[in-house]
Structures are given as structure tokens and as C-alpha cells.
Design an enzyme around this catalytic site. Structure first.
Site, PDB file in Angstrom:
ATOM      1  CG  HIS A 114     -20.732  10.010  19.933  1.00 25.14           C
ATOM      2  ND1 HIS A 114     -21.027   9.092  20.836  1.00 25.14           N
ATOM      3  CD2 HIS A 114     -21.404  10.970  20.369  1.00 25.14           C
ATOM      4  CE1 HIS A 114     -21.930   9.708  21.795  1.00 25.14           C
ATOM      5  NE2 HIS A 114     -22.006  10.982  21.561  1.00 25.14           N
ATOM      6  CG  HIS A 126     -21.897  12.993  26.716  1.00 27.21           C
ATOM      7  ND1 HIS A 126     -21.115  12.158  25.852  1.00 27.21           N
ATOM      8  CD2 HIS A 126     -23.169  12.973  25.955  1.00 27.21           C
ATOM      9  CE1 HIS A 126     -21.615  11.893  24.638  1.00 27.21           C
ATOM     10  NE2 HIS A 126     -22.655  12.398  24.617  1.00 27.21           N
ATOM     11  CG  HIS A 164     -23.794  15.901  20.722  1.00 28.10           C
ATOM     12  ND1 HIS A 164     -23.679  16.395  21.954  1.00 28.10           N
ATOM     13  CD2 HIS A 164     -23.904  14.542  20.670  1.00 28.10           C
ATOM     14  CE1 HIS A 164     -23.284  15.026  22.646  1.00 28.10           C
ATOM     15  NE2 HIS A 164     -23.523  14.068  21.673  1.00 28.10           N
ATOM     16  CG  HIS A 191     -29.245  12.598  24.858  1.00 25.52           C
ATOM     17  ND1 HIS A 191     -28.324  12.321  25.549  1.00 25.52           N
ATOM     18  CD2 HIS A 191     -28.899  12.822  23.467  1.00 25.52           C
ATOM     19  CE1 HIS A 191     -27.252  12.126  24.884  1.00 25.52           C
ATOM     20  NE2 HIS A 191     -27.360  11.967  23.517  1.00 25.52           N
ATOM     21  CG  HIS A 242     -28.379   7.646  23.247  1.00 25.43           C
ATOM     22  ND1 HIS A 242     -27.677   7.261  22.064  1.00 25.43           N
ATOM     23  CD2 HIS A 242     -28.499   8.832  22.985  1.00 25.43           C
ATOM     24  CE1 HIS A 242     -27.245   8.368  21.507  1.00 25.43           C
ATOM     25  NE2 HIS A 242     -27.521   9.344  22.210  1.00 25.43           N
ATOM     26  CG  PHE A 274     -21.070   8.322  26.114  1.00 24.27           C
ATOM     27  CD1 PHE A 274     -22.103   8.547  25.710  1.00 24.27           C
ATOM     28  CD2 PHE A 274     -20.593   8.321  27.396  1.00 24.27           C
ATOM     29  CE1 PHE A 274     -22.997   9.529  26.607  1.00 24.27           C
ATOM     30  CE2 PHE A 274     -21.254   9.276  28.403  1.00 24.27           C
ATOM     31  CZ  PHE A 274     -22.678   9.583  27.784  1.00 24.27           C
ATOM     32  CG  HIS A 325     -27.415  13.571  18.919  1.00 26.95           C
ATOM     33  ND1 HIS A 325     -27.163  14.520  19.910  1.00 26.95           N
ATOM     34  CD2 HIS A 325     -27.076  12.447  19.311  1.00 26.95           C
ATOM     35  CE1 HIS A 325     -26.870  13.619  21.002  1.00 26.95           C
ATOM     36  NE2 HIS A 325     -26.779  12.561  20.669  1.00 26.95           N
TER      37      HIS A 325
HETATM   38 CU1  C2O Z   1     -23.083  12.303  22.399  1.00 29.14          CU
HETATM   39 CU2  C2O Z   1     -26.675  11.191  22.173  1.00 29.14          CU
HETATM   40  O1  C2O Z   1     -24.553  11.320  22.899  1.00 29.14           O
END
Ligand code: C2O
Length: 355
Positions: A92, A112, A121, A252, A256, A274, A287
Site C-alpha cells: 500500500h 488513489h 485495491h 473510504h 480511514h 497512505f 477494503h
Molecule cells: Cu489505498 Cu483505503 O486506501
């Protein structure tokens, strides 16, 4: 020089990148990958049973202990092994902070805030799941999904509050029974007085607000392909495409931030940024839910598909459970049935929550 048509990371270009605006990070694999043999991705044998991903609130003890065992083995592998937990988490970091350049251009690759978000993802979670399964010799093993879009899923799932799924770098004030704020927002990370805003809503109102938001991000505000998938990032472009789709932006990004630690202001590591997000085990069921919502969106909007070959043939590299480096194209991950997995159905209460 002719412009390349498809996006492809240049594996020999791995370099230091910026984890946050004030933090250089180096997440490259320990050894040179230039002489690793690369295979073209092959679909799994269709006679194998489907891996069925279940919601976190419906898991049984037997499943949880299998998952525990798998993740414990994964965490015990050395960093020289691409299946190790650290290496998985670093994938990631690599693709999300621009640590690789694209082949045929010197533009850094970032998955992203564009239409690469969903397919990349999906690949990450898919290989992660295969590796976990193989570590316990179970080829039906499936990751769970954290359904924060439905009322039953709007708190941090119980199992992620205990070892080995617990993670220190989280905001303790958001632990259960705190209801997730799917629209959790913060000021820009670089601002002097960085802060995030608690909604102040009681649990019932928060659930209701979340459902209304889901309706908007999945239905009302996501009727056109680009609104949902994000902007079309073309090969050779550096950072010029910056348009996340509805779901990528929220819930999303917001989930996070909401999970990440308030003790790391400006970034809310680990989940909030990230380079470190995938270190928290909750990253994966988060995810899996994003991945599931991509499927749900397609069924709600007449199965719209992107036909641009620049997108379909863009490829990435992932190690599988046999330590083979797969080159996999976006077109390979458009059918989850072909990838041999499925999502257990849950009621989307938000579908009836037209504001
Ligand atoms: Cu690549 Cu949930 O982020």
C-alpha cells in the site's frame, strides 16, 4: 518519446517517497526485483469452491480462530518473504505514495484519487486473502468485510478490538460503542491548527445521517461512471488526475481518518495516511467492504463498464501464495466470480434512505 498507452509500474524504479508532507519513507522491497520471474495472471480453477466473504458481525468463533492463525503466521514471516505482513502492508505504501515510476515515463505512479482506486485495491485484497488461506492450508478462506454502511456494522467490529487484530495506533475515543461518522472530516493536513470534527450526534441520529450519506454516495450522487469510479488517469500523467469517486472520498477516506489515532495529529496514523494504513489489520475488512460496494454500485446502475483499453490493460504486480510475481491487468479483476469469491448478501438499508 512516444507516450505509453497503459499504466505499468517500473519495478526497478523504486525510490524513497513522502509518507506525509514532512516524512520521507522508504517502503521498497529489500532486494532487487529486476530478476524475479514474472508470470501472467491466470484465473483460479473454476472447480474450486467459492470463497465467501462474510460481514464482521456474523462471524463465528471457528472462523475467527482460523483467521487468527493465518494472520499470526503471516506476521511471523521475515521481511524477505513477500507474503509477510510487513511486505503486504508496504504494498500500500509503494503504490500510494508514488514510490514507483511508470514504465516508459518518469511520472510517479499513484493509485488513489482516480479510476485506478477500485481495481488496484481489489487486487491487493485478493492476493492478501489467497496468501492468508494458503498459510493455513485452506483454499476456501475468505476475508471478512466490515459493513459500516448498514446499522449492524457501524461500530468497530468486536474482533478487531482483540489481538492479533487489535492495533494501538487508533483513536480510543472511537472504540465501541461509538458509532462511526461516515462523513468525518478534518482540516487540510498541512494547516497549522489541524483538527478533525466530531459530529456530536447521538447514536441514532448518527446512524440516520450515515444512511442518508450512503444513499447519496451510491445512488443520487453517483449516477455517472466517472462520479463513482473517479477521474480517468492516463499513462504518463503524474499527478494531474486528481478526482476521487464518491465512495473513495467518503466513506473510504473518512473511515480511514476516523479509525486512525488522534495522537498523530495532521495525519492520524496508522489508518489515517497512505504509507501506514495497511499496517492496521482493520484495513482489510474496510477494503473488502469498499470492494463489495463497487459490486453493489454496478448492479444498481445497470452494470456500467469502462471500455477504455488504457484502463482495461493497465497492469500491476503482486506476489501470490506460491511466491510467484503475477502481472495482472485491470480487465482480469472485473468479475469476482472468475476470481472465485463472493459476498454474503446483507440488506442495504440505505437504499431506502433517500434524503
Ligand atoms: Cu489505498 Cu483505503 O486506501
Amino acid at each position: 518519446q512516444e507516450k505509453p498507452l497503459v499504466i505499468l509500474p517500473n519495478l526497478t524504479s523504486c525510490h524513497e517517497s513522502m509518507g506525509r508532507s514532512d516524512l520521507p519513507v522508504y517502503c521498497c522491497p529489500p532486494m532487487n526485483q529486476s530478476n524475479v520471474a514474472i508470470i501472467d495472471f491466470q484465473f483460479p480453477d473454476p472447480s474450486l469452491p467459492l470463497r465467501v466473504r462474510r460481514p464482521t458481525h456474523l462471524l463465528d468463533d471457528n472462523y475467527i480462530s482460523k483467521y487468527k492463525k493465518a494472520i499470526t503466521i503471516m506476521k511471523s514471516l521475515p521481511d524477505t518473504d513477500p507474503r509477510s505482513y510487513t511486505r503486504q502492508a508496504n504494498l500500500h505504501c509503494l503504490f500510494c505514495t508514488g514510490a514507483y515510476n511508470q514504465q516508459g515515463s518518469n511520472s510517479p505512479l499513484n493509485i488513489h484519487r482516480s479510476w485506478l482506486f477500485f481495481p488496484w485495491h481489489r487486487m491487493l485484497v485478493y492476493f492478501h486473502e489467497r496468501i492468508l488461506g494458503s498459510l493455513i492450508g485452506d483454499d476456501t478462506f475468505a476475508l471478512p468485510f466490515w459493513p459500516w454502511d448498514i446499522p449492524e456494522g457501524m461500530v468497530i467490529p468486536e474482533m478487531y478490538m482483540k489481538a492479533p487484530f487489535f492495533h494501538e495506533a487508533r483513536d480510543f475515543s472511537h472504540f465501541p460503542p461509538s458509532v462511526v461518522d461516515l462523513d468525518y472530516s478534518c482540516t487540510t493536513p498541512s494547516s497549522e491548527d489541524y483538527r478533525c470534527f466530531e459530529s456530536g450526534l447521538g447514536p441514532e441520529d448518527q446512524v440516520h445521517t450515515n444512511l442518508a450519506m450512503m444513499y447519496n454516495q451510491m445512488v443520487a450522487g453517483a449516477k455517472k461512471m466517472e462520479l463513482f469510479m473517479g477521474c480517468p488517469y492516463k499513462a504518463g500523467e503524474g499527478g494531474s488526475c486528481d478526482g476521487p469517486g464518491t465512495i473513495e472520498l467518503a466513506p473510504h477516506n473518512t473511515v480511514h481518518k476516523w479509525v486512525g489515532s488522534n495522537l498523530n495529529p495532521g495525519s492520524r496514523e496508522d489508518m489515517g495516511v497512505f504509507y501506514s494504513a495497511a499496517r492496521d489489520p482493520i484495513f482489510y475488512p474496510h477494503h473488502a467492504n469498499i470492494d463489495r460496494l463497487w459490486e453493489v454500485w454496478r448492479t444498481l446502475h445497470g452494470n456500467k463498464v469502462i471500455t477504455d483499453p488504457g484502463w482495461l490493460d493497465s497492469s500491476f504486480f503482486f506476489y501470490d501464495e506460491k511466491l510467484q510475481l503475477n502481472r495482472i491487468k485491470i480487465r482480469d479483476v472485473l468479475s469476482i466470480t472468475k476470481l472465485q469469491y463472493a459476498y454474503e448478501k446483507v440488506d442495504f438499508t440505505w437504499l431506502n434512505n433517500r434524503p
